[in-house]
Design an enzyme around this catalytic site. Structure first.
Site, PDB file in Angstrom:
ATOM      1  N   SER A 125      79.075 -26.918   5.648  1.00  0.00           N
ATOM      2  CA  SER A 125      78.727 -28.350   5.661  1.00  0.00           C
ATOM      3  C   SER A 125      77.280 -28.550   5.224  1.00  0.00           C
ATOM      4  O   SER A 125      76.953 -29.518   4.533  1.00  0.00           O
ATOM      5  CB  SER A 125      78.973 -28.961   7.044  1.00  0.00           C
ATOM      6  OG  SER A 125      78.062 -28.466   8.006  1.00  0.00           O
ATOM      7  N   LYS A 126      76.407 -27.628   5.596  1.00  0.00           N
ATOM      8  CA  LYS A 126      74.996 -27.749   5.215  1.00  0.00           C
ATOM      9  C   LYS A 126      74.771 -27.272   3.772  1.00  0.00           C
ATOM     10  O   LYS A 126      73.870 -27.769   3.091  1.00  0.00           O
ATOM     11  CB  LYS A 126      74.117 -26.951   6.184  1.00  0.00           C
ATOM     12  CG  LYS A 126      74.097 -27.514   7.603  1.00  0.00           C
ATOM     13  CD  LYS A 126      73.391 -28.866   7.680  1.00  0.00           C
ATOM     14  CE  LYS A 126      73.153 -29.270   9.130  1.00  0.00           C
ATOM     15  NZ  LYS A 126      72.373 -30.531   9.234  1.00  0.00           N
TER      16      LYS A 126
ATOM     17  N   VAL B  28      81.921 -22.716   8.988  1.00  0.00           N
ATOM     18  CA  VAL B  28      82.146 -24.165   8.882  1.00  0.00           C
ATOM     19  C   VAL B  28      80.808 -24.905   8.880  1.00  0.00           C
ATOM     20  O   VAL B  28      80.548 -25.755   8.019  1.00  0.00           O
ATOM     21  CB  VAL B  28      83.064 -24.639  10.027  1.00  0.00           C
ATOM     22  CG1 VAL B  28      83.098 -26.150  10.114  1.00  0.00           C
ATOM     23  CG2 VAL B  28      84.470 -24.072   9.826  1.00  0.00           C
ATOM     24  N   TYR B  29      79.953 -24.570   9.842  1.00  0.00           N
ATOM     25  CA  TYR B  29      78.633 -25.219   9.923  1.00  0.00           C
ATOM     26  C   TYR B  29      77.843 -24.962   8.636  1.00  0.00           C
ATOM     27  O   TYR B  29      77.314 -25.894   8.019  1.00  0.00           O
ATOM     28  CB  TYR B  29      77.890 -24.674  11.151  1.00  0.00           C
ATOM     29  CG  TYR B  29      76.445 -25.087  11.252  1.00  0.00           C
ATOM     30  CD1 TYR B  29      76.078 -26.437  11.220  1.00  0.00           C
ATOM     31  CD2 TYR B  29      75.430 -24.135  11.399  1.00  0.00           C
ATOM     32  CE1 TYR B  29      74.739 -26.809  11.328  1.00  0.00           C
ATOM     33  CE2 TYR B  29      74.103 -24.499  11.518  1.00  0.00           C
ATOM     34  CZ  TYR B  29      73.761 -25.840  11.473  1.00  0.00           C
ATOM     35  OH  TYR B  29      72.432 -26.207  11.580  1.00  0.00           O
ATOM     36  N   GLY B  30      77.783 -23.689   8.238  1.00  0.00           N
ATOM     37  CA  GLY B  30      77.021 -23.328   7.033  1.00  0.00           C
ATOM     38  C   GLY B  30      77.557 -24.023   5.793  1.00  0.00           C
ATOM     39  O   GLY B  30      76.788 -24.481   4.932  1.00  0.00           O
TER      40      GLY B  30
END
Ligand SMILES: NC(=O)c1ccc[n+]([C@@H]2O[C@H](COP(=O)([O-])OP(=O)(O)OC[C@H]3O[C@@H](n4cnc5c(N)ncnc54)[C@H](OP(=O)(O)O)[C@@H]3O)[C@@H](O)[C@H]2O)c1
Length: 249
Positions: free
Chosen positions: A158-159, A154-156
């Site tokens: 978004s970035k 999820v974090y990756g």
């Protein structure tokens, strides 16, 4: 001590997430180099401390509070910042979970803070830079946007969205004098990662060639370089500041 060359004299810079970690370092450095800095975050006490630190060394800074998960607040921040020459989209959140534990709320808030807020700030502030014929945007990304990192889907993602938008915005504004770049950071010792525990930080750091986490100042150097005239022919780039990737075999 001799005063540093005021590379950003006459410029205004908005640094999001400047109440802690990498953003705090970038705000203080830009202020030391002559920029008038808009220090953004949610925590007004820490914001006031960063402003005081900038002023203590002769810099100029003011604090604006906004919750970047709220699009109305993001637009309020843009309005309160006014015309800026440098925009550092640094504020970000990172929570780690496997697929089964990743909720809709977790996905939405990562996309809102890490991708939608930079989009809205670019949309509100960069047309003004383009009309004035100059400006620079630096977006904070992560190695996890391009390399699989456990629990960081999820974090990756978004970035990765932010990196893709970086390239699109570089094209959209480049001919009018605005450069848009990103820094893909490796693990950094910040209040956010320290909260996750030393073990988690050092285990990610072990996956770098340099075999250690970065200090915030090492990421700040790359941000300031990309924001400066020294990077005048660099746009649409994602600068890898990740401590290097070990060879396989
Ligand atoms: N540290 C690392 O290892 C690492 C690695 C790769 C990339 N990055 C990226 O670098 C950036 C900075 O990371 P960091 O570790 O320095 O962060 P940090 O220590 O966790 O600090 C986060 C900053 O962002 C602000 N922020 C967070 N959520 C916000 C929200 N909803 N609205 C407004 N502000 C918000 C915080 O402000 P308040 O506390 O005042 O609310 C704080 O100033 C992030 O984009 C992160 O993804 C970090």
């Amino acid at each position: 001590m001799p005063q540093e060359f005021q590379e950003f004299a006459g410029a205004t810079a908005l640094v999001t997430g400047a109440t802690a970690g990498i953003g705090r370092g970038a705000a203080l450095r830009l202020a030391a180099l002559g920029a008038e800095v808009v220090v953004h975050g949610r925590d007004a006490d820490r914001g006031a401390r960063v402003v005081a630190e900038a002023e203590a060394t002769g810099g100029r800074a003011r604090f604006v509070a906004a919750d970047l998960s709220d699009p109305g607040d993001v637009l309020h921040l843009a309005e309160a910042a006014g015309a800026v020459d440098v925009l550092v989209n640094n504020a970000g959140i990172y929570r780690f979970a496997g697929a089964a534990d990743s909720t809709a709320e977790m996905f939405d808030v990562h996309m809102a803070v890490n991708a939608r807020a930079p989009l809205l700030l670019v949309g509100a502030l960069v047309p003004g830079m383009a009309a004035r014929g100059r400006g620079a945007v630096v977006n904070l990304s992560t190695l996890a946007a391009s390399v699989p990192a456990r629990g960081a889907a999820v974090y990756g993602a978004s970035k990765a969205a932010l990196e893709l938008m970086t390239r699109v915005w570089a094209d959209e504004f480049g001919a009018r004098g605005v450069r848009v770049n990103a820094v893909a950071s490796g693990p950094v010792r910040t209040p956010g990662t320290v909260k996750m525990g030393e073990k988690a930080l050092t285990s990610v750091a072990r996956a770098t060639v340099l075999d250690r986490p970065a200090e915030p100042e090492e990421i700040v150097e790359a941000i300031v370089f990309l924001a400066s005239a020294r990077a005048g022919y660099i746009t649409g780039a994602v600068l890898d500041v990740s401590g290097g990737r070990p060879a396989i075999g």
